[in-house]
Design a protein around this motif. Sequence first.
Motif, PDB file in Angstrom:
ATOM      1  N   ALA A  61       0.830  -1.202   0.000  1.00 55.93           N
ATOM      2  CA  ALA A  61       0.000   0.000   0.000  1.00 55.93           C
ATOM      3  C   ALA A  61       0.865   1.253   0.000  1.00 55.93           C
ATOM      4  N   ASN A  62       0.377   2.269  -0.718  1.00 58.36           N
ATOM      5  CA  ASN A  62       1.020   3.587  -0.786  1.00 58.36           C
ATOM      6  C   ASN A  62       2.413   3.541  -1.428  1.00 58.36           C
ATOM      7  N   SER A  63       2.626   2.555  -2.281  1.00 59.10           N
ATOM      8  CA  SER A  63       3.912   2.469  -2.987  1.00 59.10           C
ATOM      9  C   SER A  63       3.963   3.469  -4.135  1.00 59.10           C
ATOM     10  N   PRO A  71      -1.408   3.707 -19.911  1.00 62.56           N
ATOM     11  CA  PRO A  71      -2.121   3.055 -18.808  1.00 62.56           C
ATOM     12  C   PRO A  71      -1.666   3.509 -17.422  1.00 62.56           C
ATOM     13  N   LEU A  72      -0.463   4.025 -17.303  1.00 61.67           N
ATOM     14  CA  LEU A  72      -0.019   4.515 -16.000  1.00 61.67           C
ATOM     15  C   LEU A  72      -0.946   5.622 -15.516  1.00 61.67           C
ATOM     16  N   ALA A 128      -5.149   7.408 -11.802  1.00 58.59           N
ATOM     17  CA  ALA A 128      -6.374   8.179 -11.587  1.00 58.59           C
ATOM     18  C   ALA A 128      -7.293   7.551 -10.549  1.00 58.59           C
ATOM     19  N   VAL A 129      -7.129   6.249 -10.281  1.00 57.07           N
ATOM     20  CA  VAL A 129      -8.017   5.580  -9.330  1.00 57.07           C
ATOM     21  C   VAL A 129      -7.288   5.159  -8.054  1.00 57.07           C
ATOM     22  N   GLY A 182      -3.397   3.536  -2.806  1.00 59.28           N
ATOM     23  CA  GLY A 182      -2.405   4.594  -2.749  1.00 59.28           C
ATOM     24  C   GLY A 182      -1.205   4.344  -3.631  1.00 59.28           C
ATOM     25  N   VAL A 183      -1.324   3.385  -4.536  1.00 63.22           N
ATOM     26  CA  VAL A 183      -0.209   3.025  -5.416  1.00 63.22           C
ATOM     27  C   VAL A 183      -0.199   3.936  -6.636  1.00 63.22           C
ATOM     28  N   ASN A 184       0.943   4.538  -6.899  1.00 63.63           N
ATOM     29  CA  ASN A 184       1.106   5.391  -8.070  1.00 63.63           C
ATOM     30  C   ASN A 184       2.296   4.924  -8.882  1.00 63.63           C
ATOM     31  N   PHE A 185       2.164   5.052 -10.200  1.00 60.68           N
ATOM     32  CA  PHE A 185       3.220   4.650 -11.126  1.00 60.68           C
ATOM     33  C   PHE A 185       3.911   5.891 -11.677  1.00 60.68           C
ATOM     34  N   VAL A 186       5.231   5.883 -11.635  1.00 56.58           N
ATOM     35  CA  VAL A 186       6.019   7.010 -12.113  1.00 56.58           C
ATOM     36  C   VAL A 186       7.015   6.499 -13.151  1.00 56.58           C
TER      37      VAL A 186
END
Length: 246
Positions: free
Chosen positions: A57-59, A81-82, A87-88, A95-99
């Motif tokens: 979580a939150n990565s 797709p990132l 967006a969700v 809390g996972v976001n891709f950078v």
Amino acid sequence: MKVKFPGLFRFCIVIFTVCFSAFVINDQSALAQQRDPVSKCEVGVHAPPYGSWTWPANSQVKVFIVASGFKPAEIPYLLRPLETWNAVANLTTSGVNFVYTGTASEVKTCDNCLTIMRGTVVEKRHAAEFQAASKHADQLISYAKIILDPRISDLSALTNAVAHEIGHTFNLLDCYSCHKRSTIMGLIRKSSSLEGPTPCDVAQIKSAYDELKLHVRPTPAVARIFVVDEGEEPVEDDTPIVIPPF
């Protein structure tokens, strides 16, 4: 079976494979691409089941692309797709976001790293594959890679392939029986193009992360390779395969 990656650690690998049918990308956001509205997300009907493996979580997941396998014009389609998954992030409570971090010459094994690359998949009839590794013998992904078969040359297919495989990184499994456009994890058809998660996908991921808050499951006592996709061949006669034969 136990698989050893470069380095001093032993890792458990879970493999997901998928084949793709032709479809058309639209320009709507993930949640705005409204699928058939449903009053509930019934697993196996509107929503995919979920398994064990997922990002902590939150990565903040650092995404790398092995550029030698792709043309420069293909890169934006791999990255699209990132945005739909980011967006969700709050809705799923992951809390996972891709950078996107940049190109690489090989698979990255750093913590919370995802590598997108070309390569040969385990199941020859499939066109893409997800592999995840855990350094701590639990269900949390340490690093992962998405492998796209060289046969996938259609730009829209590249986008959907990555979107679908990212769904597997949130422990969503395939749902071949699900209604059209109810999940990114269903059969992909020309008439039901999706670029990102649906409301039912979001609901399932939220449930998975609610469970994760209670306890983190260990890996199986005997590590094995799981192939969970049975192939995503089209089920309609008018849906041509986007991947040409060799």
